[in-house]
Design a protein around this motif. Structure first.
Motif, mmCIF file in Angstrom:
data_model
loop_
_atom_site.group_PDB
_atom_site.id
_atom_site.type_symbol
_atom_site.label_atom_id
_atom_site.label_comp_id
_atom_site.label_asym_id
_atom_site.label_seq_id
_atom_site.Cartn_x
_atom_site.Cartn_y
_atom_site.Cartn_z
ATOM 1 N N PHE A 150 73.242 33.488 27.357
ATOM 2 C CA PHE A 150 73.134 34.813 27.958
ATOM 3 C C PHE A 150 71.985 34.874 28.963
ATOM 4 C CE2 PHE A 150 75.537 37.903 24.955
ATOM 5 C CZ PHE A 150 76.673 37.136 25.090
ATOM 6 N N LEU A 183 74.955 41.106 26.653
ATOM 7 C CA LEU A 183 74.864 40.273 27.844
ATOM 8 C C LEU A 183 74.149 40.984 28.991
ATOM 9 C CD1 LEU A 183 75.438 37.729 29.459
ATOM 10 C CD2 LEU A 183 77.732 38.619 29.930
ATOM 11 N N SER A 217 82.073 38.039 27.954
ATOM 12 C CA SER A 217 81.548 37.030 27.035
ATOM 13 C C SER A 217 82.228 37.115 25.672
ATOM 14 C CB SER A 217 80.031 37.189 26.878
ATOM 15 O OG SER A 217 79.710 38.489 26.411
ATOM 16 N N TYR A 218 82.802 35.997 25.269
ATOM 17 C CA TYR A 218 83.384 35.835 23.942
ATOM 18 C C TYR A 218 84.399 36.924 23.599
ATOM 19 C CZ TYR A 218 79.350 32.736 23.502
ATOM 20 O OH TYR A 218 78.411 31.755 23.700
ATOM 21 N N ILE A 270 82.329 33.668 29.790
ATOM 22 C CA ILE A 270 81.791 32.816 28.727
ATOM 23 C C ILE A 270 82.778 32.938 27.576
ATOM 24 C CG2 ILE A 270 79.850 32.356 27.186
ATOM 25 C CD1 ILE A 270 78.247 34.345 29.019
ATOM 26 N N ASP A 271 83.331 31.817 27.159
ATOM 27 C CA ASP A 271 84.300 31.921 26.069
ATOM 28 C C ASP A 271 84.514 30.561 25.414
ATOM 29 O OD1 ASP A 271 86.216 33.175 24.346
ATOM 30 O OD2 ASP A 271 86.737 34.515 25.986
ATOM 31 N N THR A 308 81.897 26.451 23.491
ATOM 32 C CA THR A 308 81.456 27.404 24.508
ATOM 33 C C THR A 308 81.415 26.776 25.887
ATOM 34 O OG1 THR A 308 80.166 28.653 22.886
ATOM 35 C CG2 THR A 308 79.624 28.987 25.211
ATOM 36 N N ILE A 317 81.248 27.990 30.241
ATOM 37 C CA ILE A 317 81.052 29.022 31.262
ATOM 38 C C ILE A 317 81.993 28.691 32.407
ATOM 39 C CG2 ILE A 317 79.457 30.045 32.933
ATOM 40 C CD1 ILE A 317 77.157 29.166 31.019
#
Length: 195
Positions: A20, A45, A98-99, A128-129, A188, A190
């Motif tokens: 983050f 985030l 994110s996620y 982001i995942d 993870t 990006i």
């Protein structure tokens, strides 16, 4: 699980805060004025960025938004599904998520990505995942878990819809956009999508 790392046998949230910080630095490096955070939750985030730039968080959970408003009073929030942004008139210089998208099926993921691009004049998205590099790496991971008598962990992974990097890259390129990818840790990644 995110904060205490308890029960995270797959290391899903390893380097969570470091990732983050990296994304916040990337966002501020673009010298932008407006950010939209898709599936913002409580603002982890982008909440800190709301002290300096306009941040709009979109989430369908009222409880998450209430907590986000408490934590980051300068951040704006809209209760809305990331699959239907027709009521949102704001545009952003950059859209982040994110996620979140791994919880959607393939059609919903494409719709969410399309919506992220729709709300973004610059066509710049940071995602982001959880991802597998390709189907081969996914199959190898499955075999490893099953060999180690952990079908429960594989069942959990299968209950989600982790991206396949190769498929994401193909989708982005089919839409005449570019993508850069960075593997952070474990699952993870990006992904930065841009014109």
């Amino acid at each position: 699980m995110v904060q205490e790392k308890s029960g995270d046998e797959l290391g899903l949230f390893d380097k969570y805060e470091e990732t983050f910080i990296k994304i916040r630095d990337k966002i501020t490096g673009y010298d932008i004025k407006n950010v939209i955070d898709f599936g913002c939750g409580t603002g982890n985030l982008c909440g800190l960025l709301s002290e300096k730039i306009n941040v709009l968080g979109i989430d369908k959970s009222v409880e998450m938004i209430q907590e986000g408003k408490r934590k980051y009073p300068k951040m704006n929030f809209i209760e809305c599904s990331i699959l239907d942004v027709s009521s949102i008139k704001e545009k952003a210089d950059i859209v982040v998520s994110s996620y979140v998208l791994h919880g959607l099926n393939e059609e919903e993921k494409r719709k969410a990505l399309s919506n992220m691009l729709l709300l973004n004049d610059q066509k710049r998205v940071i995602l982001i995942d959880f991802m597998f590099e390709n189907m081969k790496s996914k199959e190898e991971y499955k075999e490893n878990l099953l060999r180690n008598n952990r079908p429960d962990l594989w069942k959990f992974i299968e209950s989600k819809n982790f991206f396949i990097v190769e498929e994401l890259r193909k989708y982005v390129e089919e839409n005449n956009l570019k993508i850069t990818l960075e593997h952070v840790v474990n699952f993870t990644w990006i992904a930065e999508i841009y014109k």
